[in-house]
Each structure stands twice: as structure tokens, then as C-alpha cells.
Design a protein around this motif. Structure first.
Motif, PDB file in Angstrom:
ATOM      1  N   VAL A  90      80.591  24.769   8.401  1.00 23.67           N
ATOM      2  CA  VAL A  90      80.667  23.350   8.024  1.00 23.67           C
ATOM      3  C   VAL A  90      79.459  22.575   8.537  1.00 23.67           C
ATOM      4  N   VAL A  91      79.022  22.876   9.754  1.00 23.96           N
ATOM      5  CA  VAL A  91      77.882  22.129  10.287  1.00 23.96           C
ATOM      6  C   VAL A  91      76.637  22.381   9.435  1.00 23.96           C
ATOM      7  N   THR A  92      76.420  23.619   9.042  1.00 23.08           N
ATOM      8  CA  THR A  92      75.275  23.921   8.165  1.00 23.08           C
ATOM      9  C   THR A  92      75.435  23.221   6.815  1.00 23.08           C
ATOM     10  N   SER A 189      81.808  14.096   3.413  1.00 23.06           N
ATOM     11  CA  SER A 189      83.071  14.067   4.151  1.00 23.06           C
ATOM     12  C   SER A 189      83.385  15.443   4.740  1.00 23.06           C
ATOM     13  N   ASP A 190      83.414  15.514   6.059  1.00 20.31           N
ATOM     14  CA  ASP A 190      83.762  16.745   6.768  1.00 20.31           C
ATOM     15  C   ASP A 190      85.290  16.817   6.854  1.00 20.31           C
ATOM     16  N   GLU A 191      85.882  17.767   6.112  1.00 24.26           N
ATOM     17  CA  GLU A 191      87.347  17.864   6.061  1.00 24.26           C
ATOM     18  C   GLU A 191      87.833  19.183   6.649  1.00 24.26           C
ATOM     19  N   ILE A 192      87.158  19.641   7.676  1.00 28.55           N
ATOM     20  CA  ILE A 192      87.498  20.942   8.256  1.00 28.55           C
ATOM     21  C   ILE A 192      88.901  20.940   8.880  1.00 28.55           C
ATOM     22  N   HIS A 193      89.369  19.785   9.366  1.00 32.10           N
ATOM     23  CA  HIS A 193      90.695  19.747   9.997  1.00 32.10           C
ATOM     24  C   HIS A 193      91.813  19.489   8.985  1.00 32.10           C
TER      25      HIS A 193
HETATM   26  C1  PLP Z   1      84.832  17.884  12.598  1.00 29.60           C
HETATM   27  C2  PLP Z   1      84.280  19.261  12.775  1.00 29.60           C
HETATM   28  N1  PLP Z   1      83.329  19.702  11.938  1.00 29.60           N
HETATM   29  C3  PLP Z   1      82.788  20.938  12.054  1.00 29.60           C
HETATM   30  C4  PLP Z   1      83.210  21.797  13.060  1.00 29.60           C
HETATM   31  C5  PLP Z   1      82.555  23.146  13.185  1.00 29.60           C
HETATM   32  O1  PLP Z   1      82.724  23.847  12.016  1.00 29.60           O
HETATM   33  P1  PLP Z   1      81.885  25.164  11.719  1.00 29.60           P
HETATM   34  O2  PLP Z   1      82.161  26.116  12.837  1.00 29.60           O
HETATM   35  O3  PLP Z   1      82.387  25.632  10.400  1.00 29.60           O
HETATM   36  O4  PLP Z   1      80.454  24.749  11.672  1.00 29.60           O
HETATM   37  C6  PLP Z   1      84.201  21.381  13.948  1.00 29.60           C
HETATM   38  C7  PLP Z   1      84.623  22.276  15.025  1.00 29.60           C
HETATM   39  O5  PLP Z   1      85.438  21.964  15.842  1.00 29.60           O
HETATM   40  C8  PLP Z   1      84.748  20.095  13.799  1.00 29.60           C
HETATM   41  O6  PLP Z   1      85.704  19.641  14.608  1.00 29.60           O
END
Ligand code: PLP
Length: 377
Positions: A90-92, A189-193
Motif C-alpha cells: 500500500v505504501v508503494t 484514499s488508503d483503505e488498508i484497514h
Molecule cells: C494506514 C496504513 N497504510 C499502509 C500500511 C502499510 O501497508 P503496506 O505494508 O501494504 O505498505 C499500514 C500499516 O499498518 C497502515 O496502517
């Protein structure tokens, strides 16, 4: 079967950051890793691939199809195959989205306190900070002002929000979409959670009026799969075309296998994880009320992380105190914003026994009682 009942002695054999970064007598409740049994379908899928020597490069759109099916089931969200792009993580994906949709010198808006990489995914971009309100909610007036600046071209939304745990409402997101479209701001939008937050979450791309937007997501957080990297960037094909063509190369075959299996066959595991995490949040709040009544705390809705204001304790640096004296490690509030040194972020994706031990260590670190190594420690 319980998901968060891995014995401490077993957890201590893990070699991830959570279990290796700090001294062995420190109870680690910091980084967002789960102390969980892996979902059986995911474990079996990876074991099957290993047994076959099936360890090469990915080809098929398994992750895209599994996410599209999950999103339809969970949120009634229809996503076309051409609206997906793979990413390493997600960060990338967030970084590539910023690079693709903005130019050097542009301003990018964030809402501190915020997951620290949000500050780093925008090289050569100027960050405009619109802090969350004290209630953890978006400051829509602040966003309106920030979006109106001519140099602002993107907004990094964290949905649900880490560390505050806020689930943004449809009304809030609709207003974000209106403001973004009025001022020509792209929303990333970061929706990882989100999978763990379930139907209470609204995907940004489903919000009325949302356009010029990308969602970046992954199964890694909700099923504890950070070890097997893969993520997805979702949005209109024309926007995705602005992202680097090489972005998809980082997603690993095992990541794709594991995440796809989690989304398709790990739904019962997810529901059980949600139940146990809800109980853990309640337990943590009750234990604090009983042992540390100075720290009033309402569980967050959107994540398995508790964002705890410790200012009532009168300590200079509560997170450092709990580490050095209490031998329990949380994320320090200052990692998320310099203004939040009095906060700690507590990872509650663990066993009730570890939560009890953590609160006991916190309380004893304050009353001067000796910190012997208890049954759990
Ligand atoms: C909001 C959020 N985005 C991204 C990440 C990291 O995701 P990734 O490991 O897929 O880069 C986290 C990890 O806790 C996170 O809380």
C-alpha cells in the motif's frame, strides 16, 4: 476456534519486527501486526503451492477478481477489471499515486496525527497539514481552506484513519468529494484497514460525486499478511494510466495467492477476528477504567489500534515511560505528529491475556510496584 490465543512463548519465536525490535522482556504492542493464527485457507493455499514447487512469477488477475468479489459482497461496490492495478504494497501504491497525479512543488494535504509513511510518500511535494479534530473527525472547514490553495493538487485520505481509528461517514466523504471536485484536487484514499472495519466503512469511490480519485488497498492488514506483499490501486482507467508501468512488478506471487485466498475463503476468519477484536477493545477500556481511571478511553471503531491520550498522567513522554519502566512498548504518539507526544497507539490484535498483562504493567509502572516477570511475561 479463537484467532487471538497464540501463546506468548510461541509468539516470542516469531522473527518479525514486532517480536525482534525491542528487548525480549518488553511486551510488544506497537507495530500493526496481529498476534493471530493464520487463516487456515491461506495457510493451506501457500502450503499447496510450496509442496508443488509453484514458486514463480504471477500471471492471472486472481487478486483483482477476489477483491472485486469481496467488495461487491461487503460494500455492494462493483469494480471492473480495468479499474485495477497491482502494487507491491500500500505504501508503494500511495507513493506511485502521488507521483502519477501530482507534480514536484505541488501541495499534498494530510490529516495528522497520521500513519508516518504518509509524510514520506510525497517526495518533492509540499505537505499541508489539516489536523483531525480532537474528536478524531475530519476538519472539513480546514480541508476547504487547504484545497482552495492554488498549489494543492492531492489529498491523502486515511480511511479508516490510522491512528485515530475513525470511520469517516458518508456525509463527511461526500463533502470531501464536493470540495475536491470544486478545487480540482485528486483524492488518494488508503483503505488498508477497511476489510476489518466491514460494512461500517464506505469505499471512497462509492461516495456520491467522487471522481479524480484512487483507492489503495490490500488484504495485508485485515488478514495479517504483510510478509507476503501485494496491494491494489483502484480507480478509473485514465487515472491508473498515469501511474508508473513498473508499479505492478513488485507484487509477489505468494502475496497474490495469499491475499486472493483470504478475500475469497477467509471471510469466516475475518468475522471471528472482528468479534475478538471488539471484545479486546472493550476489555482494554474496562481495564483502563479499573486500573488507570485517569485515562478515559473510548474504543475506536475502525481499526484494531487504540489511540490513547495519556496527558492526565503528567509524564513527559508516556510511551518512553511505559517502555523503560513498564516494559511494554506501544507506538509513540510523536511518530504520528509532533503535537501528540502525550499519546500512545496500542495494538489490540492480540490475546486478552496479553492485554491484561499490558495494562498491569502500565499501572505498576506508575505506582512504583516492582515489575516482576509474571506468568505472561
Ligand atoms: C494506514 C496504513 N497504510 C499502509 C500500511 C502499510 O501497508 P503496506 O505494508 O501494504 O505498505 C499500514 C500499516 O499498518 C497502515 O496502517
Amino acid at each position: 476456534m479463537a484467532i487471538f490465543n497464540v501463546p506468548l512463548t510461541e509468539l516470542q519465536q516469531r522473527r518479525t519486527i514486532k517480536w525482534r525490535r525491542f528487548e525480549p522482556d518488553v511486551l510488544p504492542m506497537f507495530v500493526a501486526e496481529m498476534d493471530a493464527h493464520l487463516a487456515a485457507p491461506v495457510r493451506e493455499r501457500l502450503e499447496r503451492a510450496l509442496a508443488m514447487g509453484d514458486t514463480g512469477y504471477p500471471q492471472l488477475p486472481d487478486y483483482q477478481e477476489a477483491f472485486a468479489d469481496f467488495a461487491q459482497w461487503m460494500w455492494g461496490w462493483s469494480i471492473e477489471p480495468k479499474q485495477f492495478k497491482l502494487a507491491t504494497d500500500v505504501v508503494t501504491g500511495m507513493r506511485e499515486a502521488v507521483l502519477g497525479l501530482t507534480a514536484p512543488g505541488d501541495a499534498v494535504v494530510i490529516n495528522p496525527p497520521i500513519y508516518p509513511p504518509f509524510r514520506m510518500v510525497s517526495p518533492d511535494r509540499h505537505l499541508v497539514e489539516v489536523p483531525l479534530g480532537d474528536d478524531g473527525r475530519l476538519d472539513l472547514d480546514g480541508l476547504a481552506e487547504a484545497f482552495a490553495r492554488p498549489e494543492t493538487t492531492a489529498y491523502l485520505l486515511c480511511s479508516p484513519h490510522n491512528p485515530a481509528g475513525t470511520i469517516h461517514t458518508v456525509d463527511e466523504l461526500t463533502e470531501v468529494a464536493r470540495l475536491a471536485s470544486e478545487h480540482g484536487v485528486a483524492v488518494i484514499s488508503d483503505e488498508i484497514h477497511a476489510p476489518l472495519a466491514g460494512s461500517a466503512h464506505t469505499p471512497y469511490l462509492q461516495v456520491p460525486g467522487a471522481a479524480n480519485a484512487l483507492v489503495v488497498t490490500s488484504a495485508s492488514k485485515s488478514w495479517n499478511l504483510a510478509a507476503v506483499k501485494a496491494a491494489l490501486v483502484i480507480g478509473e482507467h485514465e487515472l491508473l494510466r498515469k501511474l508508473a508501468g513498473t508499479m505492478q512488478d513488485g507484487a509477489s506471487y505468494f502475496g497474490i495467492l495469499a491475499h486472493s485466498e483470504a478475500l475469497s475463503e477467509g471471510r469466516a476468519w475475518l468475522a471471528q477476528a472482528q468479534l475478538e477484536i471488539d471484545a479486546n477493545k472493550r476489555l482494554f477500556a474496562d481495564l483502563l477504567a479499573a486500573r488507570l481511571p485517569q485515562l478515559s478511553h473510548e474504543p475506536s471503531e475502525g481499526t484494531y489500534l487504540a489511540w490513547l491520550d495519556c496527558s492526565a498522567l503528567g509524564l513527559e513522554n508516556p510511551g518512553a515511560h511505559f517502555h523503560e519502566v513498564g516494559r511494554v512498548r506501544f507506538n509513540l504518539g510523536s511518530e504520528f505528529s509532533p503535537a501528540h507526544q502525550q499519546f500512545v497507539r496500542v495494538n489490540l490484535a492480540t490475546s486478552p491475556a496479553i492485554i491484561e498483562e499490558a495494562v498491569d504493567r502500565m499501572a505498576r509502572s506508575l505506582d512504583g510496584a516492582p515489575l516482576g516477570r509474571s506468568a505472561n511475561g
